[in-house]
Design a protein around this motif. Structure first.
Motif, PDB file in Angstrom:
ATOM      1  N   ALA A 214       6.861   9.856  -9.949  1.00  0.00           N
ATOM      2  CA  ALA A 214       7.303  10.313  -8.918  1.00  0.00           C
ATOM      3  C   ALA A 214       6.004  10.302  -8.124  1.00  0.00           C
ATOM      4  O   ALA A 214       4.956  10.766  -8.440  1.00  0.00           O
ATOM      5  N   HIS A 215       5.926   9.974  -6.759  1.00  0.00           N
ATOM      6  CA  HIS A 215       4.520   9.883  -6.157  1.00  0.00           C
ATOM      7  C   HIS A 215       3.645  10.948  -5.919  1.00  0.00           C
ATOM      8  O   HIS A 215       2.516  11.298  -6.203  1.00  0.00           O
ATOM      9  N   GLY A 216       4.412  12.232  -5.827  1.00  0.00           N
ATOM     10  CA  GLY A 216       3.971  13.613  -5.555  1.00  0.00           C
ATOM     11  C   GLY A 216       3.002  14.163  -6.662  1.00  0.00           C
ATOM     12  O   GLY A 216       2.144  14.888  -6.841  1.00  0.00           O
TER      13      GLY A 216
ATOM     14  N   ILE B 244       9.516   2.364  -4.557  1.00  0.00           N
ATOM     15  CA  ILE B 244      10.811   2.535  -3.744  1.00  0.00           C
ATOM     16  C   ILE B 244      10.792   3.780  -2.831  1.00  0.00           C
ATOM     17  O   ILE B 244      10.593   4.695  -3.552  1.00  0.00           O
ATOM     18  N   GLU B 245      11.040   3.458  -1.567  1.00  0.00           N
ATOM     19  CA  GLU B 245      11.254   4.791  -0.764  1.00  0.00           C
ATOM     20  C   GLU B 245      12.575   5.139  -0.594  1.00  0.00           C
ATOM     21  O   GLU B 245      13.607   4.164  -0.182  1.00  0.00           O
ATOM     22  N   ILE B 246      13.089   6.388  -0.642  1.00  0.00           N
ATOM     23  CA  ILE B 246      14.561   7.040  -0.257  1.00  0.00           C
ATOM     24  C   ILE B 246      14.347   7.619   0.709  1.00  0.00           C
ATOM     25  O   ILE B 246      13.503   8.961   0.651  1.00  0.00           O
TER      26      ILE B 246
ATOM     27  N   HIS C 127      -2.182  12.590  -4.483  1.00  0.00           N
ATOM     28  CA  HIS C 127      -2.478  13.708  -3.319  1.00  0.00           C
ATOM     29  C   HIS C 127      -1.512  13.199  -2.143  1.00  0.00           C
ATOM     30  O   HIS C 127      -1.843  12.535  -1.275  1.00  0.00           O
ATOM     31  N   LYS C 128      -0.368  14.076  -2.229  1.00  0.00           N
ATOM     32  CA  LYS C 128       0.696  13.913  -1.144  1.00  0.00           C
ATOM     33  C   LYS C 128       1.073  15.474  -0.723  1.00  0.00           C
ATOM     34  O   LYS C 128       0.061  15.973  -0.369  1.00  0.00           O
ATOM     35  N   ASP C 129       2.552  15.486  -0.932  1.00  0.00           N
ATOM     36  CA  ASP C 129       2.724  17.247  -0.557  1.00  0.00           C
ATOM     37  C   ASP C 129       2.158  18.009  -1.409  1.00  0.00           C
ATOM     38  O   ASP C 129       2.016  17.888  -2.556  1.00  0.00           O
TER      39      ASP C 129
ATOM     40  N   TRP D 264       1.108  -1.236  -0.035  1.00  0.00           N
ATOM     41  CA  TRP D 264       0.058  -0.176   0.021  1.00  0.00           C
ATOM     42  C   TRP D 264       0.774   1.484   0.054  1.00  0.00           C
ATOM     43  O   TRP D 264       1.402   1.679   0.923  1.00  0.00           O
ATOM     44  N   HIS D 265       1.008   1.809  -1.210  1.00  0.00           N
ATOM     45  CA  HIS D 265       2.065   2.720  -1.209  1.00  0.00           C
ATOM     46  C   HIS D 265       1.513   4.253  -2.259  1.00  0.00           C
ATOM     47  O   HIS D 265       2.071   5.161  -2.190  1.00  0.00           O
ATOM     48  N   VAL D 266       0.573   3.942  -2.947  1.00  0.00           N
ATOM     49  CA  VAL D 266       0.164   5.040  -3.863  1.00  0.00           C
ATOM     50  C   VAL D 266      -0.917   5.877  -3.336  1.00  0.00           C
ATOM     51  O   VAL D 266      -0.825   7.116  -3.368  1.00  0.00           O
TER      52      VAL D 266
END
Ligand code: ZN
Length: 214
Positions: free
Chosen positions: A186-188, A142-144, A192-194, A79-81
């Motif tokens: 890129a997730h952002g 992938i989390e950095i 809806h993130k930062d 669960w990451h998106v």
């Protein structure tokens, strides 16, 4: 190309297995994309500790020193998106019918933004990738490690060691799953993130520059 065993674990000296069973949420569909994330923290150890109990996380974690950890099988969804943007709206390419359907959701009375964004996500998931952005069932994460700058409100650029590890890892995954540069997100930019939509953006830009130079 690295080897992936029958259970979905990478076999390579550069990748350390840190199985976090709570991150695994059922079988993946065929992998179509990779989503790049930032942890919002400054160390891998705090993330690895959190993932012992949290349900949300990603398949891989790149630490502050460039160490690569695999925390979930590549055959399992993580669960990451989260709540997707409607892809066609980001490129002004919605069909008339689709634009109407999305507008109807966004203007629906008696629902808050969180509910509207969840409904848009469900609407998007009825489409096939790449007509929509990738989601948990077809994207590896992938989390950095890296914090959000309090001044600029954007994520700092991954350091040199992190970039080298990221480039290597993404190259391996692109080869293993027959992806292209356009399948890396890129997730952002997709969910809806930062507020400044910067999560993963500097990492993706660095990867693109590396590919263009290579
Ligand atoms: Zn993220």
């Amino acid at each position: 190309m690295f080897a992936i065993d029958k259970d979905g674990w990478v076999s390579h000296t550069k990748v350390t297995k840190k199985d976090r069973p709570k991150l695994a949420h059922g079988p993946m569909a065929p992998v179509k994309a990779i989503v790049l994330h930032r942890t919002g923290t400054t160390s891998a150890s705090s993330v690895l500790n959190a993932w012992a109990t949290k349900p949300e996380g990603t398949h891989f974690l790149i630490g502050e020193d460039g160490s690569i950890y695999q925390c979930a099988s590549l055959k399992q969804q993580c669960w990451h998106v989260g709540k997707l943007y409607a892809r066609c709206r980001t490129t002004s390419s919605c069909t008339e019918e689709d634009a109407k359907a999305i507008d109807a959701i966004l203007h629906q009375k008696g629902t808050n933004w969180g509910q509207k964004f969840r409904m848009v996500t469900r609407h998007e998931l009825e489409k096939d990738y790449p007509d929509r952005f990738p989601h948990n069932h077809d994207a590896l994460g992938i989390e950095i490690v890296g914090a959000l700058s309090t001044q600029s409100e954007i994520y700092e650029l991954p350091n040199e060691a992190q970039q080298q590890s990221l480039f290597w890892l993404v190259d391996q995954l692109v080869a293993a799953f027959e992806l292209t540069l356009s399948d890396i997100y890129a997730h952002g930019k997709i969910a809806h993130k930062d507020p400044k939509q910067s999560e993963g953006a500097s990492a993706l830009k660095a990867y693109r520059i590396y590919k263009e130079a290579g």
